[in-house]
Design a protein around this motif. Structure first.
Motif, PDB file in Angstrom:
ATOM      1  N   LEU A  58       0.849  -1.184   0.000  1.00  0.00           N
ATOM      2  CA  LEU A  58       0.000   0.000   0.000  1.00  0.00           C
ATOM      3  C   LEU A  58       0.887   1.236   0.000  1.00  0.00           C
ATOM      4  N   LEU A  59       0.725   2.084  -1.035  1.00  0.00           N
ATOM      5  CA  LEU A  59       1.499   3.312  -1.163  1.00  0.00           C
ATOM      6  C   LEU A  59       0.550   4.503  -1.119  1.00  0.00           C
ATOM      7  N   LEU A  60       0.800   5.416  -0.190  1.00  0.00           N
ATOM      8  CA  LEU A  60      -0.028   6.596  -0.013  1.00  0.00           C
ATOM      9  C   LEU A  60       0.829   7.824  -0.285  1.00  0.00           C
ATOM     10  N   ASP A  61       0.480   8.584  -1.320  1.00  0.00           N
ATOM     11  CA  ASP A  61       1.264   9.748  -1.709  1.00  0.00           C
ATOM     12  C   ASP A  61       0.428  11.007  -1.502  1.00  0.00           C
ATOM     13  N   SER A  62       0.799  11.802  -0.504  1.00  0.00           N
ATOM     14  CA  SER A  62       0.094  13.049  -0.195  1.00  0.00           C
ATOM     15  C   SER A  62      -1.389  12.804   0.049  1.00  0.00           C
ATOM     16  N   VAL A  63      -1.686  11.735   0.763  1.00  0.00           N
ATOM     17  CA  VAL A  63      -3.066  11.404   1.139  1.00  0.00           C
ATOM     18  C   VAL A  63      -3.295  11.832   2.581  1.00  0.00           C
ATOM     19  N   ARG A  64      -4.465  12.406   2.848  1.00  0.00           N
ATOM     20  CA  ARG A  64      -4.810  12.809   4.217  1.00  0.00           C
ATOM     21  C   ARG A  64      -5.907  11.906   4.770  1.00  0.00           C
ATOM     22  N   PHE A  65      -5.882  11.720   6.089  1.00  0.00           N
ATOM     23  CA  PHE A  65      -6.894  10.912   6.762  1.00  0.00           C
ATOM     24  C   PHE A  65      -7.648  11.778   7.759  1.00  0.00           C
ATOM     25  N   GLU A  66      -8.926  11.483   7.896  1.00  0.00           N
ATOM     26  CA  GLU A  66      -9.790  12.186   8.850  1.00  0.00           C
ATOM     27  C   GLU A  66     -10.532  11.153   9.691  1.00  0.00           C
ATOM     28  N   PHE A  67     -11.090  11.609  10.801  1.00  0.00           N
ATOM     29  CA  PHE A  67     -11.975  10.752  11.591  1.00  0.00           C
ATOM     30  C   PHE A  67     -13.285  10.567  10.831  1.00  0.00           C
ATOM     31  N   ASP A  68     -13.873   9.372  10.962  1.00  0.00           N
ATOM     32  CA  ASP A  68     -15.168   9.154  10.303  1.00  0.00           C
ATOM     33  C   ASP A  68     -16.291   9.739  11.156  1.00  0.00           C
ATOM     34  N   SER A 112      -9.888   6.530  10.419  1.00  0.00           N
ATOM     35  CA  SER A 112      -9.964   5.863   9.124  1.00  0.00           C
ATOM     36  C   SER A 112      -8.636   5.209   8.756  1.00  0.00           C
ATOM     37  N   PHE A 113      -7.509   5.781   9.202  1.00  0.00           N
ATOM     38  CA  PHE A 113      -6.211   5.176   8.921  1.00  0.00           C
ATOM     39  C   PHE A 113      -6.086   3.820   9.625  1.00  0.00           C
ATOM     40  N   THR A 114      -6.485   3.773  10.879  1.00  0.00           N
ATOM     41  CA  THR A 114      -6.449   2.524  11.636  1.00  0.00           C
ATOM     42  C   THR A 114      -7.370   1.485  11.006  1.00  0.00           C
ATOM     43  N   ARG A 115      -8.554   1.919  10.569  1.00  0.00           N
ATOM     44  CA  ARG A 115      -9.502   1.000   9.939  1.00  0.00           C
ATOM     45  C   ARG A 115      -8.949   0.450   8.640  1.00  0.00           C
ATOM     46  N   ASN A 147       2.225  14.929   5.671  1.00  0.00           N
ATOM     47  CA  ASN A 147       2.294  15.863   6.795  1.00  0.00           C
ATOM     48  C   ASN A 147       1.326  15.330   7.839  1.00  0.00           C
ATOM     49  N   CYS A 148       1.796  14.371   8.595  1.00  0.00           N
ATOM     50  CA  CYS A 148       0.897  13.672   9.509  1.00  0.00           C
ATOM     51  C   CYS A 148       0.300  14.600  10.564  1.00  0.00           C
ATOM     52  N   GLU A 149       0.959  15.753  10.798  1.00  0.00           N
ATOM     53  CA  GLU A 149       0.383  16.675  11.774  1.00  0.00           C
ATOM     54  C   GLU A 149      -0.928  17.276  11.259  1.00  0.00           C
ATOM     55  N   ASP A 150      -1.164  17.183   9.944  1.00  0.00           N
ATOM     56  CA  ASP A 150      -2.419  17.670   9.373  1.00  0.00           C
ATOM     57  C   ASP A 150      -3.507  16.598   9.361  1.00  0.00           C
ATOM     58  N   TRP A 151      -3.163  15.381   9.710  1.00  0.00           N
ATOM     59  CA  TRP A 151      -4.154  14.312   9.761  1.00  0.00           C
ATOM     60  C   TRP A 151      -4.962  14.410  11.056  1.00  0.00           C
ATOM     61  N   LYS A 152      -6.162  13.896  11.001  1.00  0.00           N
ATOM     62  CA  LYS A 152      -6.954  13.665  12.209  1.00  0.00           C
ATOM     63  C   LYS A 152      -6.984  12.164  12.403  1.00  0.00           C
ATOM     64  N   TRP A 153      -6.106  11.669  13.286  1.00  0.00           N
ATOM     65  CA  TRP A 153      -5.922  10.224  13.404  1.00  0.00           C
ATOM     66  C   TRP A 153      -5.399   9.878  14.780  1.00  0.00           C
ATOM     67  N   SER A 154      -5.178   8.602  15.030  1.00  0.00           N
ATOM     68  CA  SER A 154      -4.743   8.134  16.342  1.00  0.00           C
ATOM     69  C   SER A 154      -3.260   8.352  16.587  1.00  0.00           C
ATOM     70  N   ARG A 155      -2.498   8.765  15.553  1.00  0.00           N
ATOM     71  CA  ARG A 155      -1.055   9.006  15.634  1.00  0.00           C
ATOM     72  C   ARG A 155      -0.295   7.747  16.039  1.00  0.00           C
ATOM     73  N   ILE A 156      -0.746   6.614  15.527  1.00  0.00           N
ATOM     74  CA  ILE A 156      -0.043   5.362  15.774  1.00  0.00           C
ATOM     75  C   ILE A 156      -0.139   4.482  14.526  1.00  0.00           C
ATOM     76  N   VAL A 157       0.989   3.893  14.158  1.00  0.00           N
ATOM     77  CA  VAL A 157       0.997   2.869  13.110  1.00  0.00           C
ATOM     78  C   VAL A 157       1.066   1.531  13.823  1.00  0.00           C
ATOM     79  N   SER A 158       0.003   0.773  13.730  1.00  0.00           N
ATOM     80  CA  SER A 158      -0.091  -0.485  14.460  1.00  0.00           C
ATOM     81  C   SER A 158      -0.443  -1.616  13.501  1.00  0.00           C
ATOM     82  N   SER A 159       0.436  -2.606  13.429  1.00  0.00           N
ATOM     83  CA  SER A 159       0.186  -3.772  12.578  1.00  0.00           C
ATOM     84  C   SER A 159       1.029  -4.933  13.072  1.00  0.00           C
ATOM     85  N   GLN A 160       0.403  -6.072  13.237  1.00  0.00           N
ATOM     86  CA  GLN A 160       1.109  -7.266  13.693  1.00  0.00           C
ATOM     87  C   GLN A 160       1.920  -7.919  12.581  1.00  0.00           C
TER      88      GLN A 160
END
Length: 435
Positions: free
Chosen positions: A154-164, A170-173, A190-203
């Motif tokens: 999965l490649l994300l180029d200048s994509v922003r995430f928001e809360f649903d 939405s990033f976590t989902r 620019n992750c500071e512009d995202w509305k997200w949990s600020r965590i990359v979590s994957s097993q």
């Protein structure tokens, strides 16, 4: 009796549409009757238009005909310089047709104007293995049945995430909807512009790349950022400094490349957990001298790198080598040291070595076998630095020097000077490459 061959042609097409690309390939060559019925498209379908026009509509119509003819699509790349509200439905209908063709590699590079949403079918596609999204999407709502069971990259180029609309991330989902995801690239972010949990979590994630376009270090604080990726093997991280790194779980990490801005006096950023999280690293590349200096600023947090065998660092004429001392002292099993763009600390005299380097007796206890110097130009100060290091590396087997050919006109002299340098190790050979 072959009952399938006697079925109406439209019904055959419908049955084939349920097959994977691999199964369709087997069917294609199972009998001459099926040879022209199944067509797997191996080429890139790449469309570049300045605006949605009749030509794009024709292109979309051809995609629809391809689906009806049971074409299987390996890769689809759609690049549009601009997209406005009146054109959304045409693009999304085209994408639905592509997804219906069992596409394996999907790339969308669309400069979006306005509030554009990807079709939900993007997030429920069973065939796609590699997905690239950019460069202006805002992803806020995913369907409840979001699932990408085959997606590995999965490649994300200048994509922003928001809360649903339920307050969920939405990033976590999206990560949760990718049960076999191995590689994640977040580019131009620019992750500071995202509305997200600020965590990359994957097993299961094995490769993670996070790159921003440039350092933006204007004194503003940047919110904490966490990593919970216990299976991660490769990590490339180019970002501003975060206030804190509350959780850093990288126990399987093999290789990392870090590039972070300098820490100025009076700043309160805390990278201790990030440094500690690298303890199992085997290959560590520090892409800027400022990054190496963070290991000096937070030297009390530097762990013993038991597994580290290859370290790559940069130097700068205005910055002392003191951080290298911390890294080497903490790496008892280091075998290869690469110094990119060897610079000598310019004191009062051109041929003097940095005062901290004069006390580098710890080189005597290093087990470094290979020393690589890149971007070498043959200056006197560089020769002095190499001479000092060679006189203290007892286990050195190879000195490999990459000379920038376009910057030198005295190749033979540089080669002779390097070969004449005294070495503490009698086994040390010198290899010069002109690049």
């Amino acid at each position: 009796m072959d009952r399938i061959s006697n079925l109406p042609i439209e019904l055959k097409y419908h049955l084939i549409s349920f097959l994977s690309a691999k199964e369709a390939t087997c069917l294609k060559y199972a009998s001459k009757k099926w040879l022209n019925l199944v067509n797997i498209i191996p080429l890139v379908v790449d469309s570049s238009f300045s605006a949605i026009s009749g030509s794009f509509q024709d292109f979309a119509d051809r995609i629809q005909l391809a689906r009806r003819a049971s074409h299987r699509m390996r890769r689809f790349s759609l690049k549009l310089q601009s997209l406005d509200f009146s054109q959304y439905s045409i693009v999304n209908d085209c994408l639905r047709q592509v997804l219906g063709c069992g596409v394996l590699d999907l790339e969308l590079d669309i400069n979006v104007k306005g509030d554009y949403s990807l079709p939900f079918e993007i997030f429920t596609c069973k065939s796609v293995v590699k997905l690239k999204l950019g460069s202006g999407f805002v992803i806020d709502i995913l369907p409840k049945n979001a699932l990408l069971p085959a997606l590995k990259t999965l490649l994300l180029d200048s994509v922003r995430f928001e809360f649903d609309n339920t307050g969920g991330c939405s990033f976590t989902r999206l990560l949760s909807a990718c049960p076999v995801l191995e590689e994640l690239v977040i580019d131009g972010h620019n992750c500071e512009d995202w509305k997200w949990s600020r965590i990359v979590s994957s097993q299961i994630l094995k490769r993670l790349t996070i790159r921003r376009e440039e350092w933006v270090h204007n004194g503003n604080s940047f919110e904490p950022f966490s990593l919970y990726t216990p299976s991660l093997e490769y990590f490339e991280y180019f970002d501003v400094l975060r206030d804190r790194y509350p959780v850093v779980y990288l126990n399987s990490l093999v290789e990392a490349k870090l590039e972070l801005p300098p820490l100025y006096i009076g700043e309160s950023y805390d990278v201790r957990n990030l440094i500690k999280g690298l303890k199992n690293i085997q290959i560590l590349r520090l892409g800027a001298v400022d990054t190496m200096q963070l290991f000096w600023a937070f030297r009390e947090a530097v762990p013993v790198f038991e597994n580290l065998f290859h370290l790559s660092v940069s130097t700068d004429p205005a910055i002392c080598w003191d951080a290298l001392y911390i890294l080497l002292k903490s790496s008892p099993n280091l075998k290869t040291l690469t110094i990119e763009a060897l610079h000598y600390y310019q004191d009062y005299h051109l041929t003097s070595v940095c005062q901290c380097l004069e006390g580098y007796s710890y080189f005597l206890s290093c087990h470094i076998e290979i020393l690589k110097i890149t971007h070498f130009s043959g200056q006197i100060g560089e020769m002095v630095q190499i001479k000092h290091v060679l006189e203290n590396l007892l286990c050195l087997v190879l000195l490999e020097v990459h000379v920038e050919e376009k910057r030198v006109d005295n190749k033979l002299q540089i080669l002779a000077d390097l070969l004449m340098l005294p070495r503490a190790s009698s086994k040390c050979k010198v290899q010069v490459k002109f690049v």
